[in-house]
Motif scaffolding. Structure first.
Motif, PDB file in Angstrom:
ATOM      1  N   LEU A 173       0.850  -1.150   0.100  1.00 37.12           N
ATOM      2  CA  LEU A 173      -0.033  -0.105   0.198  1.00 37.12           C
ATOM      3  C   LEU A 173       0.670   1.380  -0.080  1.00 37.12           C
ATOM      4  CD1 LEU A 173      -2.820  -0.925   2.867  1.00 37.12           C
ATOM      5  CD2 LEU A 173      -2.810  -0.891  -0.131  1.00 37.12           C
ATOM      6  N   ALA A 174       1.725   1.517   0.857  1.00 38.20           N
ATOM      7  CA  ALA A 174       2.887   2.392   0.602  1.00 38.20           C
ATOM      8  C   ALA A 174       3.517   2.730  -0.094  1.00 38.20           C
ATOM      9  CB  ALA A 174       4.075   2.303   1.769  1.00 38.20           C
ATOM     10  N   ALA A 175       3.979   1.740  -1.023  1.00 41.75           N
ATOM     11  CA  ALA A 175       4.374   1.736  -2.718  1.00 41.75           C
ATOM     12  C   ALA A 175       3.355   1.979  -3.624  1.00 41.75           C
ATOM     13  CB  ALA A 175       4.912   0.923  -3.051  1.00 41.75           C
ATOM     14  N   ILE A 176       2.248   1.964  -3.296  1.00 41.04           N
ATOM     15  CA  ILE A 176       1.518   2.047  -4.509  1.00 41.04           C
ATOM     16  C   ILE A 176       0.911   4.234  -3.844  1.00 41.04           C
ATOM     17  CG2 ILE A 176      -1.649   2.258  -4.514  1.00 41.04           C
ATOM     18  CD1 ILE A 176      -1.626  -0.581  -4.537  1.00 41.04           C
ATOM     19  N   LEU A 177       1.070   4.319  -3.292  1.00 38.87           N
ATOM     20  CA  LEU A 177       0.164   5.833  -2.926  1.00 38.87           C
ATOM     21  C   LEU A 177       2.171   6.520  -3.292  1.00 38.87           C
ATOM     22  CD1 LEU A 177      -0.643   5.531   0.994  1.00 38.87           C
ATOM     23  CD2 LEU A 177      -2.397   5.807  -1.516  1.00 38.87           C
ATOM     24  N   VAL A 178       2.580   5.994  -2.566  1.00 39.70           N
ATOM     25  CA  VAL A 178       4.118   7.135  -4.199  1.00 39.70           C
ATOM     26  C   VAL A 178       4.408   6.467  -5.478  1.00 39.70           C
ATOM     27  CG1 VAL A 178       6.634   7.185  -3.955  1.00 39.70           C
ATOM     28  CG2 VAL A 178       5.427   6.229  -1.804  1.00 39.70           C
ATOM     29  N   ASN A 179       3.674   5.634  -5.913  1.00 40.64           N
ATOM     30  CA  ASN A 179       4.081   5.887  -7.130  1.00 40.64           C
ATOM     31  C   ASN A 179       2.663   6.282  -7.943  1.00 40.64           C
ATOM     32  OD1 ASN A 179       5.192   3.996  -9.556  1.00 40.64           O
ATOM     33  ND2 ASN A 179       3.869   2.696  -9.439  1.00 40.64           N
ATOM     34  N   LEU A 180       1.445   6.417  -7.175  1.00 43.34           N
ATOM     35  CA  LEU A 180       0.817   7.752  -7.264  1.00 43.34           C
ATOM     36  C   LEU A 180       0.783   8.952  -7.820  1.00 43.34           C
ATOM     37  CD1 LEU A 180      -2.712   6.718  -5.927  1.00 43.34           C
ATOM     38  CD2 LEU A 180      -2.184   5.847  -8.228  1.00 43.34           C
ATOM     39  N   ILE A 181       2.262   9.195  -7.474  1.00 50.16           N
ATOM     40  CA  ILE A 181       2.532  10.450  -7.714  1.00 50.16           C
ATOM     41  C   ILE A 181       3.418  10.368  -9.249  1.00 50.16           C
ATOM     42  CG2 ILE A 181       4.614  12.682  -7.264  1.00 50.16           C
ATOM     43  CD1 ILE A 181       4.472  10.815  -3.827  1.00 50.16           C
ATOM     44  N   TYR A 182       3.581   9.412  -9.542  1.00 49.31           N
ATOM     45  CA  TYR A 182       4.503   8.841 -10.763  1.00 49.31           C
ATOM     46  C   TYR A 182       3.419   9.063 -11.465  1.00 49.31           C
ATOM     47  CZ  TYR A 182       6.083   6.157 -14.187  1.00 49.31           C
ATOM     48  OH  TYR A 182       6.340   5.587 -15.314  1.00 49.31           O
ATOM     49  N   ALA A 183       2.421   8.285 -11.272  1.00 43.18           N
ATOM     50  CA  ALA A 183       1.379   8.138 -12.056  1.00 43.18           C
ATOM     51  C   ALA A 183       0.588   9.716 -12.213  1.00 43.18           C
ATOM     52  CB  ALA A 183       0.706   7.477 -11.552  1.00 43.18           C
TER      53      ALA A 183
ATOM     54  N   GLY B 174      -1.915  -0.253 -14.224  1.00 44.78           N
ATOM     55  CA  GLY B 174      -0.499  -0.470 -14.097  1.00 44.78           C
ATOM     56  C   GLY B 174       0.166   0.032 -13.559  1.00 44.78           C
ATOM     57  N   CYS B 175       0.175   0.882 -12.678  1.00 43.53           N
ATOM     58  CA  CYS B 175       0.823   2.146 -11.662  1.00 43.53           C
ATOM     59  C   CYS B 175       0.220   1.272 -10.372  1.00 43.53           C
ATOM     60  CB  CYS B 175       0.414   3.709 -12.474  1.00 43.53           C
ATOM     61  SG  CYS B 175       1.555   4.284 -13.081  1.00 43.53           S
ATOM     62  N   VAL B 176      -0.520   1.126  -9.758  1.00 44.04           N
ATOM     63  CA  VAL B 176      -1.001   0.259  -9.129  1.00 44.04           C
ATOM     64  C   VAL B 176      -0.463  -0.876  -8.795  1.00 44.04           C
ATOM     65  CG1 VAL B 176      -2.644  -0.222  -7.449  1.00 44.04           C
ATOM     66  CG2 VAL B 176      -3.266   1.938  -8.669  1.00 44.04           C
ATOM     67  N   LEU B 177      -0.903  -1.692  -9.839  1.00 43.71           N
ATOM     68  CA  LEU B 177      -0.065  -3.008  -9.753  1.00 43.71           C
ATOM     69  C   LEU B 177       2.105  -2.886  -9.289  1.00 43.71           C
ATOM     70  CD1 LEU B 177      -1.789  -4.198 -12.551  1.00 43.71           C
ATOM     71  CD2 LEU B 177      -2.020  -5.596  -9.708  1.00 43.71           C
ATOM     72  N   CYS B 178       2.068  -1.500 -10.013  1.00 46.35           N
ATOM     73  CA  CYS B 178       3.832  -1.906 -10.239  1.00 46.35           C
ATOM     74  C   CYS B 178       4.230  -1.793  -9.111  1.00 46.35           C
ATOM     75  CB  CYS B 178       3.951  -0.788 -11.433  1.00 46.35           C
ATOM     76  SG  CYS B 178       6.223  -0.543 -11.187  1.00 46.35           S
ATOM     77  N   GLY B 179       3.625  -0.649  -8.347  1.00 46.64           N
ATOM     78  CA  GLY B 179       3.492   0.042  -6.750  1.00 46.64           C
ATOM     79  C   GLY B 179       3.175  -1.334  -6.106  1.00 46.64           C
ATOM     80  N   ALA B 180       2.665  -2.076  -6.042  1.00 46.22           N
ATOM     81  CA  ALA B 180       2.665  -3.332  -5.365  1.00 46.22           C
ATOM     82  C   ALA B 180       3.082  -4.123  -5.048  1.00 46.22           C
ATOM     83  CB  ALA B 180       0.836  -3.336  -5.793  1.00 46.22           C
ATOM     84  N   LEU B 181       3.458  -4.009  -6.582  1.00 44.47           N
ATOM     85  CA  LEU B 181       4.416  -5.629  -6.798  1.00 44.47           C
ATOM     86  C   LEU B 181       5.904  -5.192  -6.481  1.00 44.47           C
ATOM     87  CD1 LEU B 181       3.111  -7.054 -10.020  1.00 44.47           C
ATOM     88  CD2 LEU B 181       2.522  -8.301  -7.506  1.00 44.47           C
ATOM     89  N   ALA B 182       6.103  -3.911  -6.045  1.00 45.41           N
ATOM     90  CA  ALA B 182       7.928  -3.509  -6.146  1.00 45.41           C
ATOM     91  C   ALA B 182       7.692  -3.392  -4.206  1.00 45.41           C
ATOM     92  CB  ALA B 182       7.570  -2.142  -6.787  1.00 45.41           C
ATOM     93  N   GLY B 183       6.428  -2.935  -4.212  1.00 41.98           N
ATOM     94  CA  GLY B 183       6.270  -2.689  -2.812  1.00 41.98           C
ATOM     95  C   GLY B 183       6.312  -4.284  -1.614  1.00 41.98           C
ATOM     96  N   ILE B 184       6.058  -5.402  -2.210  1.00 38.08           N
ATOM     97  CA  ILE B 184       6.075  -6.475  -1.818  1.00 38.08           C
ATOM     98  C   ILE B 184       6.919  -7.069  -1.798  1.00 38.08           C
ATOM     99  CG2 ILE B 184       5.110  -8.942  -2.341  1.00 38.08           C
ATOM    100  CD1 ILE B 184       1.943  -7.940  -2.938  1.00 38.08           C
ATOM    101  N   GLY B 185       7.950  -6.858  -2.924  1.00 37.74           N
ATOM    102  CA  GLY B 185       9.331  -7.468  -3.401  1.00 37.74           C
ATOM    103  C   GLY B 185      10.357  -7.020  -2.501  1.00 37.74           C
ATOM    104  N   GLY B 186       9.843  -5.239  -2.003  1.00 38.86           N
ATOM    105  CA  GLY B 186      10.561  -4.627  -0.785  1.00 38.86           C
ATOM    106  C   GLY B 186      10.583  -5.169   0.342  1.00 38.86           C
ATOM    107  N   ALA B 187       9.504  -4.686   0.562  1.00 41.15           N
ATOM    108  CA  ALA B 187       8.701  -5.778   1.944  1.00 41.15           C
ATOM    109  C   ALA B 187       9.595  -7.384   1.943  1.00 41.15           C
ATOM    110  CB  ALA B 187       7.265  -5.834   2.253  1.00 41.15           C
ATOM    111  N   TYR B 188       9.463  -8.147   1.184  1.00 44.13           N
ATOM    112  CA  TYR B 188       9.813  -9.317   1.016  1.00 44.13           C
ATOM    113  C   TYR B 188      11.543  -9.862   1.786  1.00 44.13           C
ATOM    114  CZ  TYR B 188      12.248 -13.939   0.046  1.00 44.13           C
ATOM    115  OH  TYR B 188      12.550 -14.914  -0.041  1.00 44.13           O
TER     116      TYR B 188
END
Length: 304
Positions: free
Chosen positions: A65-75, A192-206
C-alpha cells in the motif's frame, strides 16, 4: 550445490516481484525506473508494521500500500500531466529512499540500536518435502516464494489467454487504437501504476520480513535496476522474467559464497558480480530490445 540452489531461489524471489511490477507497468505503456525507490519504501513500511504488530502478512500488505501511494505521484505526473517518465522515475528513486530513512529515524531515534523482527516462517508440505533434492527446494519455503511462482503463471495466462489481458497489452502497443475500441486507456495506465507499486512494494517488504530480520539503508542494493534488466532479458514475458531472475539470483548467491571462500581478496570485488552480469546482459541484448511500442510515450486523450 543444494545450498547454492536454495540461496538462488530465495534471492530471486524479490527480483521476481519487482520485475513483474515493471512488466505490468510497461505493458500499459509506462516505463517506471523508480523501482528502487518503491521497493525501499515497501521494505521500510513492511518492517515497521511487522515490528509493531508481529504479523508479517500485515507488513507485506502495508509495504504494498505504501509503494502504491508513492507511485501514484509518478502516475499523476506521467499519465495526467504527460510528464517525462524517466525524470519522474528518477525522482521516485531519490524521494522514496530518503523518505524511508527519515521515517525510520523518526520512529526509532537517531542513536537507537538495530531493531529486529521474527521472519515469516516456512511452510513444510508433508511427504513432498522429503523428496530428495527437490523436496527441500520446492516444498520447504516461505509462502511468498510460492506466491511469486504462482504470479508468474497467472501473468502468462492473463496476458496471453484472456481478453482483459489482450486489452491491457493493446494500451502499451497502440493506445489510440485501443481507445477507439472503447478501452479506457487512462484507467489502464493508472491500473498499471497501481500494480507496479504493489508488486514492487511486496518485493521490498519480502526482503525485510522473509529474508533479513531488520531494515537498513540501502538494503534494496540495486535490485530495482537489476529487475529492469530482467524484464529486457526475459523479453517482456512472465516465464522469461523468472529465468532471468533466477540467473541474477545465482550471481548474487555465488558472490556471497566467493566472499566466504576467498582469502585475501577484497569482498567488494565479488559484490560486483551481479552488477557486471546486469551490464553484460544489457550490452548483449540492448541492440535487440523490443517490448511494447508505446512504452514511455505520453498519451493525450483526444478532445471531442
Amino acid at each position: 550445490m543444494t545450498d547454492l540452489i536454495l540461496a538462488t531461489v530465495r534471492m530471486a524471489v524479490p527480483l521476481v516481484f519487482i520485475a513483474l511490477a515493471e512488466l505490468y507497468s510497461e505493458r500499459s505503456g509506462m516505463v517506471n525506473i523508480g523501482l528502487e525507490g518503491l521497493a525501499s519504501i515497501g521494505a521500510l513500511i513492511g518492517f515497521l508494521v511487522t515490528f509493531t504488530t508481529g504479523n508479517s502478512w500485515l507488513g507485506i500488505l502495508a509495504g504494498a500500500l505504501a509503494a502504491i501511494l508513492v507511485n501514484l505521484i509518478y502516475a499523476f505526473a506521467t499519465v495526467t500531466l504527460c510528464a517525462d517518465h524517466t525524470v519522474y522515475g528518477m525522482a521516485i528513486n531519490i524521494f522514496a529512499p530518503a523518505l524511508a530513512s527519515f521515517i525510520y529515524k523518526a520512529y526509532f531515534g537517531e542513536g537507537s540500536g538495530l531493531s529486529q523482527i521474527t521472519l515469516m516462517q516456512g511452510v513444510d508440505i508433508p511427504v513432498l518435502k522429503d523428496i530428495p533434492f527437490i523436496g527441500n527446494l520446492l516444498f520447504n519455503q516461505t509462502p511468498m516464494v510460492y506466491i511469486a511462482f504462482l504470479l508468474v503463471i497467472l501473468t502468462g495466462v492473463f496476458f496471453n489467454r484472456t481478453k482483459a489481458g489482450l486489452s491491457y497489452r493493446s494500451v502499451g502497443e497502440h493506445p489510440k487504437a485501443a481507445a477507439t475500441l472503447g478501452i479506457n486507456v487512462i484507467g489502464v495506465k493508472y491500473l498499471g501504476c497501481v500494480l507496479c507499486g504493489a508488486l514492487a512494494g511486496i518485493g521490498g517488504a519480502y526482503l525485510t520480513t522473509c529474508y533479513v530480520n531488520t531494515y537498513s539503508e540501502g538494503c534494496i542494493a540495486g535490485r530495482g535496476f537489476i529487475a529492469l534488466a530482467a524484464v529486457i532479458f526475459g523479453r517482456w514475458t512472465g516465464s522469461g522474467i523468472l529465468l532471468a531472475c533466477l540467473f541474477f539470483g545465482l550471481c548474487d548467491a555465488l558472490q556471497i559464497r566467493l566472499q566466504v571462500a576467498s582469502v585475501g581478496v577484497p569482498y567488494q570485488f565479488f559484490q560486483m558480480i551481479p552488477y557486471i552480469a546486469t551490464v553484460a546482459v544489457l550490452a548483449i541484448l540492448g541492440a535487440k530490445k523490443a517490448g511494447p511500442k508505446a512504452k514511455g510515450k505520453p498519451y493525450r486523450r483526444e478532445q471531442r
